[in-house]
Design an enzyme around this catalytic site. Structure first.
Site, PDB file in Angstrom:
ATOM      1  N   GLY A 168       0.835  -1.200   0.000  1.00 64.59           N
ATOM      2  CA  GLY A 168       0.000   0.000   0.000  1.00 64.59           C
ATOM      3  C   GLY A 168       0.863   1.240   0.000  1.00 64.59           C
ATOM      4  N   GLY A 169       0.323   2.293   0.607  1.00 65.71           N
ATOM      5  CA  GLY A 169       1.043   3.566   0.650  1.00 65.71           C
ATOM      6  C   GLY A 169       2.367   3.457   1.382  1.00 65.71           C
ATOM      7  N   GLY A 403      23.369  12.872 -29.541  1.00 62.24           N
ATOM      8  CA  GLY A 403      23.006  13.467 -28.252  1.00 62.24           C
ATOM      9  C   GLY A 403      23.773  12.833 -27.118  1.00 62.24           C
ATOM     10  N   ALA A 404      24.118  11.571 -27.282  1.00 64.68           N
ATOM     11  CA  ALA A 404      24.803  10.870 -26.203  1.00 64.68           C
ATOM     12  C   ALA A 404      26.185  11.468 -25.934  1.00 64.68           C
ATOM     13  CB  ALA A 404      24.913   9.389 -26.529  1.00 64.68           C
TER      14      ALA A 404
END
Ligand code: HXC
Length: 513
Positions: A168-169, A403-404
């Site tokens: 859960g949370g 871009g790398a």
């Protein structure tokens, strides 16, 4: 009987957790108790417990009949290799380690102590989650913890160890912390369990397949480390802590080393093939580069096309970020970008210099990557490198395309010292793709397309895909012999020790998420 006389009895009661039966059940599952786990983690005799006699104050659902001491969580401080850590350890033998108001506020108190006194926080999780009987008070306590996790982020290292259910949370406290450790068995993290999933979506899944260590270390990237048992996991936590400073105002410890910084990497050229497409394992380079070959890899099984982790060079802790040509040719993709960016930001927050080894053909092309936001995720990596003000040293081993090239700690993102091997190829794209685009017409009308293409590729490589152009612009500080890589990086780190890089006043950056 006075409290003084009764104290030993009360303490024995408090130390006995949920009782023999519950402890036996815990052991039968191959799990240690909350106190045994603390003993595994801290230096012998160094643990000091607080809030032993805290109990809950709930009177609903029969809770008034059962007010166990500790309220299901042990809190205190101890030493790891002589340095203070604050910690809490949830006791599954008491109400399944569930988190009610008192339990949560004990955790909040130890977090405040860690934050105010500048020492790492270690959270040992084994809990059924929010204590159902305590309703909104349990939820409120979780909120207090999440807030403190955020406040301590980048101030003290925060480590979460999951040794049971974390559902859960409850998963969000570990998720906000810096590193998550999980054992291979018995450790689960999920937002909704198998029963709810079956009811809502009809899917049938067991605990391990849904949120076991394998899933989170290899697939989701939620967890960073796994080991077969609790003993080995705690040893790894101690190892990780050895690289980290206590807080963001102190540098990490420099350890004396027998491994000379001037050691040459004699056989390195046999490991890295000259031919740009031939794969090799970057771990072999890292092992030769760092002190005594000791490398603590982070997220070893996730996004394996990028390798990140901690090591030392001439005793100085460093964060290594390296493309891995053995996996997907070392491309950058969504998961690698997330993994790299988070690691870089951690190192930057805690004064750990970055050493980047570059060998990548660029970002992974594809519809799937685009649809899932490679633009947004790739931006994180650029952002993290550009934002980092710790010393940044890089070496281009072979390919640095597109871009790398810019992303991987380039001079343009304020890399401090940028090296390249003579085998480095720096270009907008690889020779094959480039030639097909810029010579499309010539190739389609040629008598012997193959022959022309090979000649043009050779020409492109000789003219553009070498480190000489970048070096002539000053984008590279030096072209170095592969054998000298350790020596050169060690010398660069040495001169960057006192680096100052002031940042402009602002509330915070807007990291692309
Ligand atoms: C109160 C709980 C509890 C809980 C377990 N127990 N979870 N008590 N609140 N959340 C108690 C059980 O009643 C039992 O008490 C003891 O702990 C041991 O539990 P068992 O079920 O016997 O153990 P096991 O079979 O190992 O199963 C463990 C478990 C299961 C998988 C964790 O107990 C379970 O599913 N619990 C509920 C998990 C859950 O849904 N939690 C809420 C998540 S939502 P006795 O007295 O019999 O020994 C959440 C929201 C947080 O956490 C939101 C934050 C923002």
């Amino acid at each position: 009987m006075t409290l003084h006389e009764d104290l030993n009895h009360l303490m024995a009661q408090a130390m006995s957790g949920g009782g023999k039966e519950a402890i036996d059940r815990q052991h039968a599952r191959g799990k240690k108790t909350a106190r045994e786990r603390i003993d595994l983690l801290v230096d012998p005799g160094s643990f000091h417990e607080i809030d032993l006699f805290v109990t809950h104050r709930s009177n609903q659902f029969g809770m008034e009949k059962h007010r166990p001491f500790t309220d299901g969580v042990i809190t205190g401080w101890g030493k790891v290799d002589g340095k203070t850590v604050y910690l809490y350890s949830q006791d599954f033998t008491i109400m399944g380690g569930s988190l009610g108001e008192a339990h949560g506020l004990k955790i909040a108190k130890i977090m405040d102590l860690a934050y105010q006194n500048g020492a790492p926080l270690i959270a040992i999780n084994d809990s059924g989650g929010a204590r159902i009987q305590e309703g909104v008070d349990a939820l409120a306590a979780y909120g207090e913890i999440f807030y403190r996790n955020m406040r301590a982020s980048g101030v003290i290292p925060q480590i979460s160890i999951i040794l049971g259910p974390c559902a859960g949370g409850a998963v969000y406290s570990p998720a906000i912390t810096d590193f998550i450790f999980m054992t291979e068995e018995n450790s689960y993290m999920f937002i909704t369990g198998p029963e709810v999933i079956k009811a809502v979506t009809g899917e049938e899944v067991d605990f391990a397949t849904l949120g076991g260590a394998k899933v989170h270390t290899a697939q989701s990237g939620v967890a960073h480390f796994t080991e077969p048992d609790e003993e080995r996991l705690m040893t790894k936590v101690r190892w990780l802590l050895s690289y980290l400073p206590s807080n963001n105002l102190t540098p990490p410890d420099i350890q004396a080393t027998e491994d000379p910084p001037t050691r040459l990497l004699e056989d390195i050229s046999e490991i890295v093939p000259d031919v740009p497409h031939k794969p090799y394992d970057i771990h072999q380079v890292i092992e030769r580069l760092v002190d005594q070959g000791e490398f603590l890899e982070v997220q070893e099984a996730f996004a394996q096309n990028l390798v990140v982790g901690f090591a030392r060079i001439d005793g100085q802790p460093v964060g290594i970020v390296a493309n891995q040509p053995a996996v997907l040719a070392g491309v950058l993709d969504i998961d690698a970008s997330d993994k790299g960016a988070r690691f870089i930001r951690f190192c930057d927050a805690f004064h750990i210099p970055l050493v980047t080894l570059v060998d990548t053909p660029g970002f992974l092309p594809g519809v799937d990557q685009e649809y899932h936001g490679v633009i947004r995720h790739g931006a994180k990596l650029i952002f993290a490198y550009a934002e980092a003000t710790v010393p940044k040293v890089s070496v281009i081993l072979r390919k640095a395309y597109g871009g790398a090239y810019i992303v991987m700690s380039s001079k343009h993102l304020r890399g401090d010292i940028n090296f390249a091997w003579p085998t480095a190829e720096i270009a907008v794209m690889g020779p094959e793709g480039a030639v097909r685009i810029i010579y499309r017409k010539e190739l389609s009308s040629a008598d012997n397309t193959q022959q022309l293409e090979t000649a043009l590729i050779e020409q492109y490589r000789a003219e553009l895909a070498t480190p000489l152009v970048a070096a002539s612009r000053g984008y590279l500080d030096a072209i170095i012999q592969p054998q000298e890589t350790r020596l050169k990086i060690a010398a660069a780190l040495e001169v960057l020790k006192e680096k100052r890089a002031p940042t402009p006043a602002r509330k915070h950056t807007n990291l692309p998420l």
